[in-house]
Scaffold this motif. Structure first.
Motif, mmCIF file in Angstrom:
data_model
loop_
_atom_site.group_PDB
_atom_site.id
_atom_site.type_symbol
_atom_site.label_atom_id
_atom_site.label_comp_id
_atom_site.label_asym_id
_atom_site.label_seq_id
_atom_site.Cartn_x
_atom_site.Cartn_y
_atom_site.Cartn_z
ATOM 1 N N VAL A 77 41.723 20.666 42.038
ATOM 2 C CA VAL A 77 41.647 22.122 41.947
ATOM 3 C C VAL A 77 40.937 22.642 43.206
ATOM 4 C CG1 VAL A 77 39.449 22.105 40.701
ATOM 5 C CG2 VAL A 77 40.999 24.041 40.420
ATOM 6 N N ALA A 78 41.272 23.850 43.624
ATOM 7 C CA ALA A 78 40.712 24.403 44.863
ATOM 8 C C ALA A 78 39.987 25.715 44.604
ATOM 9 C CB ALA A 78 41.825 24.619 45.889
ATOM 10 N N SER A 79 38.976 25.979 45.405
ATOM 11 C CA SER A 79 38.285 27.264 45.337
ATOM 12 C C SER A 79 39.155 28.339 45.986
ATOM 13 C CB SER A 79 36.940 27.178 46.061
ATOM 14 O OG SER A 79 37.142 27.060 47.462
ATOM 15 N N PRO A 80 38.913 29.623 45.676
ATOM 16 C CA PRO A 80 39.732 30.702 46.245
ATOM 17 C C PRO A 80 39.701 30.762 47.771
ATOM 18 C CG PRO A 80 38.448 31.501 44.383
ATOM 19 C CD PRO A 80 37.951 30.128 44.682
ATOM 20 N N ALA A 81 38.655 30.213 48.388
ATOM 21 C CA ALA A 81 38.516 30.287 49.846
ATOM 22 C C ALA A 81 39.380 29.266 50.585
ATOM 23 C CB ALA A 81 37.049 30.087 50.233
ATOM 24 N N VAL A 82 39.995 28.357 49.862
ATOM 25 C CA VAL A 82 40.824 27.329 50.506
ATOM 26 C C VAL A 82 42.152 27.939 50.938
ATOM 27 C CG1 VAL A 82 41.977 25.099 50.213
ATOM 28 C CG2 VAL A 82 39.738 25.497 49.158
ATOM 29 N N ARG A 83 42.497 27.765 52.208
ATOM 30 C CA ARG A 83 43.732 28.317 52.761
ATOM 31 C C ARG A 83 44.940 27.463 52.360
ATOM 32 N NH1 ARG A 83 40.684 27.614 57.505
ATOM 33 N NH2 ARG A 83 42.291 26.137 58.182
ATOM 34 N N GLN A 84 46.134 28.041 52.493
ATOM 35 C CA GLN A 84 47.350 27.327 52.129
ATOM 36 C C GLN A 84 47.559 26.075 52.983
ATOM 37 O OE1 GLN A 84 49.428 27.892 49.454
ATOM 38 N NE2 GLN A 84 50.199 25.877 50.095
#
Length: 279
Positions: free
Chosen positions: A135-142
């Motif tokens: 799972v990734a935090s919202p700040a992780v870019r595509q």
């Protein structure tokens, strides 16, 4: 996604080595772009000799210019990593943590870095047959999502989750799961020896039975209960064996074991630490 990204791995245990081997096998990057750091000089030098990666005993030097910083340490060592690297992660980098129980918020706050991915691989990753929930935090870019996926795919299958709660569940089910399977195998092998088989034959019979059963399940795409019923004749040997397993509380024991592992994963995340196996 950047060609030949720089990957720094903090911790150099079994899972870290599996990641290095998988990354190189799948050509995610080149060996000279992988930095491995550990307090044991002999261990990182061993990885250098085996894979050609750059060895470090200084975490701060290892992460210089990194595109990805992978945390692969024991849960009880994560605080020392936070202390060494807090506020020092390269601005454009993503942190990929496989530390059991360490939440995204804990890692992000501990490092003062917003782009964090939390993942839970399992030991078959060592041969490229693992499965990882992440799972990734919202700040992780595509592009960072894409890079993380390429790293995790090098370990086997991957499942991207919508909710972080799934990570503690995955720790209990798939992360710890191989231990349950190995215990089951051990019990079956010992039962075969008790019957009179030489151990090598009992091991072969059990290993192929498990492998064949899993492959059959995947190919049949049917519920396990349906497949079990197919091999359980009324009054037969399977019915007799299953009766004793049910009577002994087999299902309940498995369910309680998975739940206990889940509770332990959550406790580790809250800092209620105990000895945990090294990754």
């Amino acid at each position: 996604m950047k060609a030949n990204p720089t990957i720094a791995i903090i911790g150099s245990g079994v899972m870290a080595e599996a990641m290095i081997a998988g990354i190189l096998r799948q050509k995610v990057t080149t060996a000279d772009q992988i930095c491995a750091a550990d307090i044991r000089d002999e261990r990182v030098n061993e990885l250098h000799d085996l894979y050609g990666i750059k060895p470090f005993t200084d975490n701060l030097r290892a992460i210089e210019g990194a595109d990805v910083v992978i945390l692969s340490v024991k849960p009880q060592r994560i605080e020392s990593v936070y202390t060494a690297l807090k506020g020092k992660i390269p601005t454009g980098a993503v942190v990929l943590s496989i530390v059991a129980g360490a939440s995204i918020s804990a890692v992000s706050n501990g490092l003062l870095h917003p782009a964090v991915i939390r993942a839970m691989p399992n030991t078959p990753a060592q041969i490229g047959e693992g499965i990882t929930v992440w799972v990734a935090s919202p700040a992780v870019r595509q592009d960072q999502i894409d890079l993380a996926r390429s790293i995790l795919t090098a370990l086997g299958q991957e499942v991207f989750a919508d909710e972080e709660e799934y990570l503690d569940m995955a720790t209990a089910l798939s992360g710890t799961g191989p231990a349950y399977v190995f215990l089951f195998m051990e019990a079956m092998i010992d039962a075969g020896v008790h019957l009179g088989f030489p151990r090598r034959i009992s091991e072969q019979l059990v290993a192929q039975t498990l492998r064949g059963s899993v492959d059959f399940f995947l190919g049949a795409k049917a519920h396990p209960a349906h497949l079990r019923n197919q091999v359980t004749s009324p009054g037969g040997t399977s019915a007799e064996a299953l009766y004793y397993l049910e009577k002994a509380g087999f299902r309940t024991a498995i369910s309680r074991a998975v739940w206990a592992a889940y509770e332990k994963s959550k406790a580790l995340g809250k800092g209620k630490n105990s000895e945990a196996p090294e990754k």
